[in-house]
Scaffold this active site. Sequence first.
Site, PDB file in Angstrom:
ATOM      1  N   CYS E  34    -116.601 -44.762  21.267  1.00  0.00           N
ATOM      2  CA  CYS E  34    -115.316 -45.288  20.809  1.00  0.00           C
ATOM      3  C   CYS E  34    -114.524 -45.789  22.017  1.00  0.00           C
ATOM      4  CB  CYS E  34    -114.536 -44.199  20.079  1.00  0.00           C
ATOM      5  SG  CYS E  34    -112.867 -44.718  19.631  1.00  0.00           S
ATOM      6  N   ASP E  41    -119.772 -42.569  18.660  1.00  0.00           N
ATOM      7  CA  ASP E  41    -119.834 -43.018  17.265  1.00  0.00           C
ATOM      8  C   ASP E  41    -121.300 -43.172  16.870  1.00  0.00           C
ATOM      9  OD1 ASP E  41    -117.176 -43.166  16.380  1.00  0.00           O
ATOM     10  OD2 ASP E  41    -116.864 -45.110  17.314  1.00  0.00           O
TER      11      ASP E  41
END
Lengths: 129, 129, 129, 129, 129, 129, 129, 129, 129, 129
Positions: E34, E41
């Site tokens: 992220c 992520d």
Amino acid sequence: MSTQPNRDLDTFPNPEPQRDYTIRMRIPEFTCLCPKTGQPDFATIHLEYVPEAACVELKSLKLYIWSFRDEGAFHEAVTNRILADLVAATNPRFMRVRADFWMRGGIDTSVIVEHRADNWHPGTAVALP
Amino acid sequence: MSTQPNRDLDTFPNPEPQRDYTIRMRIPEFTCLCPKTGQPDFATIHLEYVPEAACVELKSLKLYIWSFRDEGAFHEAVTNRILADLVAATNPRFMRVRADFWMRGGIDTSVIVEHRADNWHPGTAVALP
Amino acid sequence: MSTQPNRDLDTFPNPEPQRDYTIRMRIPEFTCLCPKTGQPDFATIHLEYVPEAACVELKSLKLYIWSFRDEGAFHEAVTNRILADLVAATNPRFMRVRADFWMRGGIDTSVIVEHRADNWHPGTAVALP
Amino acid sequence: MSTQPNRDLDTFPNPEPQRDYTIRMRIPEFTCLCPKTGQPDFATIHLEYVPEAACVELKSLKLYIWSFRDEGAFHEAVTNRILADLVAATNPRFMRVRADFWMRGGIDTSVIVEHRADNWHPGTAVALP
Amino acid sequence: MSTQPNRDLDTFPNPEPQRDYTIRMRIPEFTCLCPKTGQPDFATIHLEYVPEAACVELKSLKLYIWSFRDEGAFHEAVTNRILADLVAATNPRFMRVRADFWMRGGIDTSVIVEHRADNWHPGTAVALP
Amino acid sequence: MSTQPNRDLDTFPNPEPQRDYTIRMRIPEFTCLCPKTGQPDFATIHLEYVPEAACVELKSLKLYIWSFRDEGAFHEAVTNRILADLVAATNPRFMRVRADFWMRGGIDTSVIVEHRADNWHPGTAVALP
Amino acid sequence: MSTQPNRDLDTFPNPEPQRDYTIRMRIPEFTCLCPKTGQPDFATIHLEYVPEAACVELKSLKLYIWSFRDEGAFHEAVTNRILADLVAATNPRFMRVRADFWMRGGIDTSVIVEHRADNWHPGTAVALP
Amino acid sequence: MSTQPNRDLDTFPNPEPQRDYTIRMRIPEFTCLCPKTGQPDFATIHLEYVPEAACVELKSLKLYIWSFRDEGAFHEAVTNRILADLVAATNPRFMRVRADFWMRGGIDTSVIVEHRADNWHPGTAVALP
Amino acid sequence: MSTQPNRDLDTFPNPEPQRDYTIRMRIPEFTCLCPKTGQPDFATIHLEYVPEAACVELKSLKLYIWSFRDEGAFHEAVTNRILADLVAATNPRFMRVRADFWMRGGIDTSVIVEHRADNWHPGTAVALP
Amino acid sequence: MSTQPNRDLDTFPNPEPQRDYTIRMRIPEFTCLCPKTGQPDFATIHLEYVPEAACVELKSLKLYIWSFRDEGAFHEAVTNRILADLVAATNPRFMRVRADFWMRGGIDTSVIVEHRADNWHPGTAVALP
Ligand SMILES: [Ca+2]
Ligand SMILES: [Ca+2]
Ligand SMILES: [Ca+2]
Ligand SMILES: [Ca+2]
Ligand SMILES: [Ca+2]
Ligand SMILES: [Ca+2]
Ligand SMILES: [Ca+2]
Ligand SMILES: [Ca+2]
Ligand SMILES: [Ca+2]
Ligand SMILES: [Ca+2]
Ligand SMILES: [Ca+2]
Ligand SMILES: [Ca+2]
Ligand SMILES: [Ca+2]
Ligand SMILES: [Ca+2]
Ligand SMILES: [Ca+2]
Ligand SMILES: [Ca+2]
């Protein structure tokens, strides 16, 4: 950034505005109150849209959803309201909101609402076999 | 409001009549009687519609469904009857009723009936990828 | 009414002939014999149709399905035969028969056959979001 | 009839050539060899077609599928090859082959190939509600 | 061939360029970081395309996916980036990338992006019953 | 080997008689006749056993199952009968037969019957976490 | 390391021999030949074991499974054979092999075989609510 | 035989009384009335038992279930009542009744009741791997 | 609190230490590196435990899981390592870690490891019908 | 009866106190607030118990669940609290509460707590095959 419920929706610039593409979100933690009885209602919100200049910011969307927690709201009206707020914030090419409410009185209810920009037409869908 | 079975259907004003949108309901607790044998039949009713001026009130719909409990009704006829009653009460732009009856004689039966207002045409469906 | 296998199909008058609507049946207990080996074959039959003046009577359909129990029948031919018999008995606006046969030689086979009346055209399908 | 792997495909006459209808087969036991590494690959083959004069004979199809067991074959090429062989044998109005290969290198791959006869056009699909 | 993460995508010649057909891949092991928080992520990538002259080579695609492991990337931007890289490498007739990201802040997000070559039009889809 | 229905069950020598182990079979194509009405009944048979000296031969089991096709048989009695025949043919250490019959009169019925040899005791089951 | 089919099984030292724990593997790509007909058989192999001093090396296990591709093998015998080979290679505290074979003659067959070391007893299983 | 609702339960002689075995029935069409509100309740009844001298007759069980249609009954009491009636009629070695009621007030309720004959003890369960 | 990967595990006091109860967590976003090839591996971690004085703090657990992202780790060793770290941090009455790794070389692997405190014995499990 | 959130739990007399039996409830609409951040948490509560003299009244249970809507509560503590309140109200022979909370920080958490009366022992469970 606030962690209070918040009716304002933040956005960020669409990173690929020259292309039509889909953003799809599932938000299983919506709750509001029944305007007749004051008792809690629950729903899963499904959002999908084709962005124009702006995309919905994720944390802001979460606080927006939270803001209905103490508000009385009928199923049909609140789904239209959520669409209206999201359209006002992002001005999308196309947007669809579906709210799947939990069973009341032995009946399951979903409400599905769409907005399409005046100047926008979907491209021909390609359905690969 | 009565808690007796009741063939009358109450409505409330559509909160967003300027827009075509979908209301979809699943009603898993329908039962009536077989006109030939008098034995109970069971079905799940699926209702979806685009409201015009009026929406079906949830509790009234529940009492309406209950009203078939002691009535003899053939699968095909009762599904058409439910659609006719709901159309008479709400005068919708479009309505579809599907009744999924439980197995009889080793055969599962569903009946699906639609009503479309004379002056109404569905907008172009947008199928996002 | 006889409880013998019976190739005759009884009907009853369509209670709503002025409207196109769908009747859909699932019949999981079809069995016939393989014409090459004489061994049993099994299938689930799916029937869906838009009735004209007549609907298929449920018990008669069950006896009709039973009538194939001792008959040799190839997958492709018997599915066409069932459609032909049902069309002859009910003269529907539209009818589709799908037979899902159980695995033979490591291969699953389905056959799907349709009939459409010369003078019938399906209305525009309404796909609500 | 041989029980050796066999690249020849037998057919039988279409019992209902005056009608377009669908034959759909699932064949979960396909295996060939990776041309790069020589290691086994596995797939499930899905075949669906609208026959013209000839239908694929089931046992012959099984022996045909078996014939790839010792052959090196890339995913994309072998799926096109299977379609070409089946089209050569049956000359169908329409045919589609889908091969779902098992995961390699953390990636699942499917290949889907179609053939349509020059003179054939699909009828209007009837999507009953 | 390297087993390092690698942003270059290798291709091989389409074995059947005279025909439109579909290649569909599922890649469940995508991870990036992220850009706001630096936290990991995860997503499953779905790729489907109609090749022109070149097909994506499987191992090269795996190394390409790996190359995002230490890179900061927003959901919407990285999905558009993956499509752009794959289009640049293969110049397909049509390509679609869908990235299903794991829940963040109680919200599931998918992004779906398509490319269609200027000179390409999909054939009429055949939907067999 | 005959391809007629056949009540005889063939066996082959257990290849590993010094060890208790499980053989489990699912036979979805059982049909017999209702002794009261003469109408067909259908069931899926589940067989699991620990062999002693003999194992059930697969093709012979198929012909045995076929042999009930024209026989009147109550659910409870026929399941016990199948167990008795299989025990007589194989003399197993342990055997269980479960017959899952299709819905009759709105009621699904299963019958489960076991045989354990006098001199046999199951080892302690190891349930790995 | 060879990429030929290979009946030898490599191992590596158990990293935690002082503790009983479970290693569970699913191997969906097993194929061998039917000794009667020479035709291919397919199975998914499930392996679970409590290691003593050695664990099965993954790539070696893959080549071992591949080594049955051209071998005739009965369901019951080959499952016992796989267990015996794995026990000989790893000498585990406990091992279970389950082979789920694909349908033949309308009958699904699974074979499940276990080995327990003479000196080993499972600890009391803890079933948390 | 009557086709009226009927609180009497018919039985037939257990065809294999010398053996403990299981009969399991699923009855998805139970409905009664809420004693407080008079509104309909619905449930699926699951019955399993080890017969002694008598088995429950299927059609009689259907008429018995029907007999609750116009009766007010609390969830806990009616499940105990059904068990008591079935035990009185069949005097089984063991019997279990589970009633899965449909959601009321946002809460799903099941009630499970058992009867064991004084002189009966279950044999050691054999859990094959 | 840091948002860096962090091998330290924080805890908070068990709010109900006088009672044995279960805490169960599913962590689908584990990734590490293969020590042989350096390529990424992925797993879902399942943790369940009976706390003594301390419970695992959720955010700290997330940062701990993140800390394996750049570490080479064999399946069997890393699962034992995670258990050891969690036991060292919380000193639980009982703890079980299951790691379900994604397919490698056509084989799925899970590793399941348990710790039980010397002085702890599980209460008798209550299995309600 | 009030339709306000209410921490008091009403009961009604167990209609069958001489027998151990199970009442099982699923309550999917629980929400409270995170004590650290003030943000909403959501869970599905599963309750199962063997009543002594009293059963939980359904509407009162619904209002009790509602009473947590504006209360800060940790996962582990609130599950223990719900059990304590339900035990205080009903004094059951046995009770189990499971709370399945929705994903936070990429981790799913469930908490499962039990109470057993001092003088109560479960009967031998009967596991029918
Ligand atoms: Ca509030
Ligand atoms: Ca709903
Ligand atoms: Ca009545
Ligand atoms: Ca049905
Ligand atoms: Ca099939
Ligand atoms: Ca070979
Ligand atoms: Ca695949
Ligand atoms: Ca997602
Ligand atoms: Ca016959
Ligand atoms: Ca059944
Ligand atoms: Ca199998
Ligand atoms: Ca009544
Ligand atoms: Ca329920
Ligand atoms: Ca890294
Ligand atoms: Ca796995
Ligand atoms: Ca959860």
